[in-house]
Design a protein around this motif. Structure first.
Motif, PDB file in Angstrom:
ATOM      1  N   SER A  24      -4.672 -54.248   2.367  1.00  0.00           N
ATOM      2  CA  SER A  24      -4.062 -53.938   3.658  1.00  0.00           C
ATOM      3  C   SER A  24      -2.929 -54.908   3.974  1.00  0.00           C
ATOM      4  O   SER A  24      -1.898 -54.517   4.542  1.00  0.00           O
ATOM      5  CB  SER A  24      -5.114 -53.963   4.769  1.00  0.00           C
ATOM      6  N   ARG A  25      -3.093 -56.185   3.589  1.00  0.00           N
ATOM      7  CA  ARG A  25      -2.021 -57.148   3.842  1.00  0.00           C
ATOM      8  C   ARG A  25      -0.779 -56.824   3.031  1.00  0.00           C
ATOM      9  O   ARG A  25       0.341 -56.915   3.532  1.00  0.00           O
ATOM     10  CB  ARG A  25      -2.511 -58.574   3.528  1.00  0.00           C
ATOM     11  N   ASN A  26      -0.956 -56.425   1.792  1.00  0.00           N
ATOM     12  CA  ASN A  26       0.187 -56.046   0.951  1.00  0.00           C
ATOM     13  C   ASN A  26       0.936 -54.857   1.520  1.00  0.00           C
ATOM     14  O   ASN A  26       2.175 -54.814   1.521  1.00  0.00           O
ATOM     15  CB  ASN A  26      -0.278 -55.722  -0.470  1.00  0.00           C
ATOM     16  N   VAL A  27       0.182 -53.894   1.998  1.00  0.00           N
ATOM     17  CA  VAL A  27       0.805 -52.696   2.569  1.00  0.00           C
ATOM     18  C   VAL A  27       1.593 -53.056   3.820  1.00  0.00           C
ATOM     19  O   VAL A  27       2.744 -52.635   4.000  1.00  0.00           O
ATOM     20  CB  VAL A  27      -0.259 -51.624   2.883  1.00  0.00           C
ATOM     21  N   GLU A  28       0.994 -53.838   4.690  1.00  0.00           N
ATOM     22  CA  GLU A  28       1.672 -54.234   5.927  1.00  0.00           C
ATOM     23  C   GLU A  28       2.903 -55.088   5.642  1.00  0.00           C
ATOM     24  O   GLU A  28       3.936 -54.947   6.305  1.00  0.00           O
ATOM     25  CB  GLU A  28       0.696 -54.993   6.824  1.00  0.00           C
ATOM     26  N   ASN A  29       2.810 -55.985   4.661  1.00  0.00           N
ATOM     27  CA  ASN A  29       3.948 -56.846   4.324  1.00  0.00           C
ATOM     28  C   ASN A  29       5.130 -56.064   3.760  1.00  0.00           C
ATOM     29  O   ASN A  29       6.267 -56.532   3.806  1.00  0.00           O
ATOM     30  CB  ASN A  29       3.516 -57.921   3.308  1.00  0.00           C
ATOM     31  N   SER A  30       4.860 -54.878   3.227  1.00  0.00           N
ATOM     32  CA  SER A  30       5.944 -54.038   2.704  1.00  0.00           C
ATOM     33  C   SER A  30       6.418 -53.019   3.734  1.00  0.00           C
ATOM     34  O   SER A  30       7.221 -52.126   3.418  1.00  0.00           O
ATOM     35  CB  SER A  30       5.489 -53.312   1.439  1.00  0.00           C
ATOM     36  N   GLY A  31       5.916 -53.135   4.960  1.00  0.00           N
ATOM     37  CA  GLY A  31       6.321 -52.208   6.022  1.00  0.00           C
ATOM     38  C   GLY A  31       5.658 -50.857   5.914  1.00  0.00           C
ATOM     39  O   GLY A  31       6.158 -49.870   6.462  1.00  0.00           O
ATOM     40  N   GLY A  32       4.529 -50.793   5.216  1.00  0.00           N
ATOM     41  CA  GLY A  32       3.864 -49.516   4.987  1.00  0.00           C
ATOM     42  C   GLY A  32       2.718 -49.242   5.939  1.00  0.00           C
ATOM     43  O   GLY A  32       2.394 -50.040   6.818  1.00  0.00           O
ATOM     44  N   TYR A  33       2.092 -48.101   5.717  1.00  0.00           N
ATOM     45  CA  TYR A  33       0.959 -47.658   6.533  1.00  0.00           C
ATOM     46  C   TYR A  33      -0.095 -47.098   5.593  1.00  0.00           C
ATOM     47  O   TYR A  33       0.197 -46.290   4.709  1.00  0.00           O
ATOM     48  CB  TYR A  33       1.398 -46.589   7.524  1.00  0.00           C
ATOM     49  N   ILE A  34      -1.348 -47.524   5.770  1.00  0.00           N
ATOM     50  CA  ILE A  34      -2.439 -47.077   4.912  1.00  0.00           C
ATOM     51  C   ILE A  34      -3.550 -46.482   5.754  1.00  0.00           C
ATOM     52  O   ILE A  34      -3.849 -46.974   6.848  1.00  0.00           O
ATOM     53  CB  ILE A  34      -2.976 -48.244   4.051  1.00  0.00           C
ATOM     54  N   ASN A  35      -4.161 -45.409   5.244  1.00  0.00           N
ATOM     55  CA  ASN A  35      -5.285 -44.813   5.961  1.00  0.00           C
ATOM     56  C   ASN A  35      -6.091 -43.950   4.995  1.00  0.00           C
ATOM     57  O   ASN A  35      -5.701 -43.769   3.835  1.00  0.00           O
ATOM     58  CB  ASN A  35      -4.797 -43.972   7.144  1.00  0.00           C
ATOM     59  N   ALA A  36      -7.197 -43.432   5.490  1.00  0.00           N
ATOM     60  CA  ALA A  36      -8.060 -42.594   4.669  1.00  0.00           C
ATOM     61  C   ALA A  36      -8.815 -41.630   5.569  1.00  0.00           C
ATOM     62  O   ALA A  36      -8.883 -41.818   6.787  1.00  0.00           O
ATOM     63  CB  ALA A  36      -9.039 -43.453   3.863  1.00  0.00           C
ATOM     64  N   ALA A  37      -9.397 -40.591   4.964  1.00  0.00           N
ATOM     65  CA  ALA A  37     -10.162 -39.613   5.728  1.00  0.00           C
ATOM     66  C   ALA A  37     -11.169 -38.940   4.810  1.00  0.00           C
ATOM     67  O   ALA A  37     -10.939 -38.796   3.610  1.00  0.00           O
ATOM     68  CB  ALA A  37      -9.232 -38.565   6.342  1.00  0.00           C
ATOM     69  N   THR A  38     -12.288 -38.545   5.395  1.00  0.00           N
ATOM     70  CA  THR A  38     -13.318 -37.813   4.663  1.00  0.00           C
ATOM     71  C   THR A  38     -13.523 -36.469   5.327  1.00  0.00           C
ATOM     72  O   THR A  38     -13.522 -36.365   6.560  1.00  0.00           O
ATOM     73  CB  THR A  38     -14.653 -38.587   4.661  1.00  0.00           C
ATOM     74  N   SER A  39     -13.687 -35.421   4.523  1.00  0.00           N
ATOM     75  CA  SER A  39     -13.885 -34.078   5.052  1.00  0.00           C
ATOM     76  C   SER A  39     -15.104 -33.441   4.400  1.00  0.00           C
ATOM     77  O   SER A  39     -15.876 -34.102   3.700  1.00  0.00           O
ATOM     78  CB  SER A  39     -12.645 -33.216   4.785  1.00  0.00           C
ATOM     79  N   LYS A  40     -15.274 -32.163   4.623  1.00  0.00           N
ATOM     80  CA  LYS A  40     -16.377 -31.445   3.983  1.00  0.00           C
ATOM     81  C   LYS A  40     -16.223 -31.444   2.468  1.00  0.00           C
ATOM     82  O   LYS A  40     -17.208 -31.521   1.731  1.00  0.00           O
ATOM     83  CB  LYS A  40     -16.409 -29.994   4.475  1.00  0.00           C
ATOM     84  N   GLU A  41     -14.968 -31.341   1.973  1.00  0.00           N
ATOM     85  CA  GLU A  41     -14.758 -31.106   0.544  1.00  0.00           C
ATOM     86  C   GLU A  41     -14.035 -32.218  -0.207  1.00  0.00           C
ATOM     87  O   GLU A  41     -13.992 -32.191  -1.435  1.00  0.00           O
ATOM     88  CB  GLU A  41     -13.973 -29.806   0.350  1.00  0.00           C
TER      89      GLU A  41
END
Length: 424
Positions: free
Chosen positions: A70-87
Motif C-alpha cells: 500500500s505504501r508503494n502504491v501511494e508513493n507512486s500516486g496510485g490507488y489500490i482496492n479489492a472486492a469480493t462477489s458471488k463469483e
C-alpha cells in the motif's frame, strides 16, 4: 485472440488469461486481477473465506512484506482496492504509467506468495467480524440476502458473500492457506491491463511474473444453474421507516443470447423515469416512493430484479401492480417507441461504463471471468438486434406462467415499530 485493433487476449502457458488494451490518451494505467472464487465456491464450513482471504492478501507477501504494498502504491500516486462477489475476487491498482511495471510485480506477488502473518490474521479477523455485524444491521444487505435466498434454492448463488461469524472466528491459518492454494491457481485467473503501455513489453512482463504461478488442480465447479421455482414472497421486520422490497425472477446465463434481450426488457420495465413501473406505480398510482429494475448477468442462472420503497400499507397493492405490468407486456407487448428509447439509453450507459481505464480494465476482467468475454465486442450489436417481439417473448419465457400470469418472487422488509434505522 484479437478482439479489436487495440485489445488483445492471450493465454499464458500456465492457463492464466490476459487482456491488454493500449490507450495513450493519458499517462495512466489500470491493472486488475480477477480470481474466479467467491461465495458460490464456499461450503458452510468455509462461508465467507473468499472475502477474508481478500483482506489478508494486503497484509504482506514474499517480496512486499507488511504494508509495503500500500505504501508503494501511494508513493507512486496510485490507488489500490479489492472486492469480493458471488463469483470472483478482484484486486486492482490505478496508477501512473511510470509505475506500471512495479504494479504488475506487486499484484503478481500478493496473488502468488502471500505471507498470511499470524498476527495480521488475528487483526483482520476482528475487522471482518465487525463487517459481518454491520452487514446484518444494514437493511439493504439483509434484504439482498433474503431476495437471493428466495430465488435460489439449489444453486450456490444463495450463498452470502459476507459469510458467517462462526467461520471467521474459528478458521485456522492452515485452513486459510489451504483455501488460497485451492483457488488461487492460474487457470482461474484473469489479468486485465489498460492504459498507456507497450503491449509487447506488458506480455513479456506478465509471463515473467504471473506466468511463473504453478498450475493447480481445478476444483469441482459449484452448481450455478437454478431449476424453475414457484413464486414466493418472504417478509421480515427490521428497523426501517418505510417498506423496502426486492422483486424479480430467474433469467438467462451469460452464454445465452437472451442476456441482451434481458437488459432491454428490464430497462423498459423499470430502467428509467419513463419506464412502465415508474410511470404507473410512482407517477400514476402513487404507490411507491421509488422503483427501478435491472438485469444482473452471471455465469449461471441470472437475476432480473425490481427494487422499490413504499408505505407499508401499500405492500399488497405494489406486488399486484408489479405483476400486472409484467402480465401486460406478456399479453400486449411493447411499443416501437419504447424499444427505441431503451436501446438508445442502454448504448449510452454502456459507453459511459467504459469511459475510464479503470472501468475498462474492470469490465474486461469481469466479463472474461464469468465466461462472457464476447460480450465486450458484441454488446452494442446484440442490443441493436432486439425486436419488439423479442421483449414480449422474453417476459413470457422467464417471467410468465403457461397461462400468462406473472411469476414474480419478492423479499420485503417492513418497519418493526422500533423507530428509524440509522442506515436510511
Amino acid at each position: 485472440m484479437k478482439m479489436n485493433k487495440n485489445i488483445n487476449k492471450v493465454v499464458l502457458k500456465n492457463g492464466l488469461q490476459v487482456i491488454i488494451e493500449k490507450d495513450a490518451s493519458c499517462p495512466l494505467v489500470s491493472v486488475a486481477v480477477f480470481v474466479r472464487v467467491g461465495a458460490v465456491d464456499e461450503s458452510v464450513e468455509v462461508s465467507g473465506l473468499s472475502h477474508f482471504v481478500e483482506h489478508l492478501l494486503f497484509k504482506g507477501s514474499k517480496n512486499f512484506p507488511q504494508d509495503s504494498l500500500s505504501r508503494n502504491v501511494e508513493n507512486s500516486g496510485g490507488y489500490i482496492n479489492a472486492a469480493t462477489s458471488k463469483e470472483y475476487t478482484c484486486y486492482y491498482i490505478n496508477t501512473q504509467k511510470s509505475a506500471c511495471t512495479d504494479t504488475i510485480k506487486m499484484l503478481a506477488d500478493i496473488t502468488q506468495n502471500p505471507n498470511f502473518p499470524a498476527d495480521e490474521i488475528e487483526k483482520e479477523r476482528g475487522v471482518v467480524l465487525e463487517e459481518i455485524a454491520r452487514h446484518f444491521d444494514d437493511p439493504h444487505s439483509v434484504l439482498f440476502d433474503m431476495f437471493t435466498q428466495t430465488l435460489y434454492k439449489k444453486s450456490a448463488y444463495k450463498n452470502s458473500i459476507i459469510g458467517t461469524a462462526k467461520v471467521i472466528k474459528n478458521v485456522s491459518r492452515e485452513k486459510i492457506i489451504e483455501y488460497f492454494k485451492t483457488h488461487y491457481i492460474p487457470q482461474k485467473m484473469t489479468v486485465a491491463v489498460v492504459g498507456d503501455i507497450n503491449p509487447q513489453k506488458i506480455k513479456e512482463l506478465l509471463n515473467q511474473t504471473f506466468g511463473k504461478i504453478s498450475k493447480g488442480i481445478i476444483p469441482k465447479s459449484p452448481q450455478i444453474t437454478e431449476p424453475k421455482t414457484t413464486p414466493k414472497t418472504l417478509t421480515k421486520k427490521a428497523r426501517v421507516e418505510h417498506a423496502y422490497m426486492l422483486s424479480g425472477f430467474l433469467g438467462p446465463c451469460v452464454q445465452s443470447p437472451d442476456i441482451y434481450t434481458a437488459d432491454v426488457a428490464m430497462y423498459i420495465l423499470g430502467g428509467s423515469r419513463a419506464s412502465r413501473l415508474y410511470s404507473r406505480l410512482r407517477d400514476g398510482l402513487r404507490l411507491v416512493y421509488s422503483i427501478s429494475g435491472s438485469f444482473m448477468s452471471v455465469k449461471g442462472t441470472g437475476t432480473a430484479y425490481i427494487s422499490s420503497a413504499f408505505n407499508p400499507k401499500n405492500k399488497t397493492k405494489v406486488i399486484k401492480a408489479i405483476n400486472a405490468e409484467v402480465e401486460n407486456i406478456i399479453k400486449n407487448g411493447i411499443t416501437p417507441e419504447e424499444l427505441f428509447r431503451a436501446k438508445l439509453s442502454i448504448k449510452t450507459d454502456w459507453n459511459f461504463l467504459h469511459e475510464t481505464f479503470s472501468e475498462r480494465a474492470y469490465n474486461a476482467g469481469y466479463w472474461n471471468v464469468i465466461g462472457g468475454s464476447s460480450v465486450l465486442t458484441n454488446y452494442l450489436s446484440g442490443i441493436e438486434r432486439i425486436s419488439v417481439g423479442d421483449v414480449k417473448a422474453f417476459f413470457k419465457k422467464y417471467a410468465g406462467t403457461p397461462k400468462g400470469a406473472a411469476k414474480i418472487s419478492s423479499a420485503v422488509l417492513l418497519p418493526d415499530n422500533r423507530g428509524k434505522s440509522g442506515n436510511f
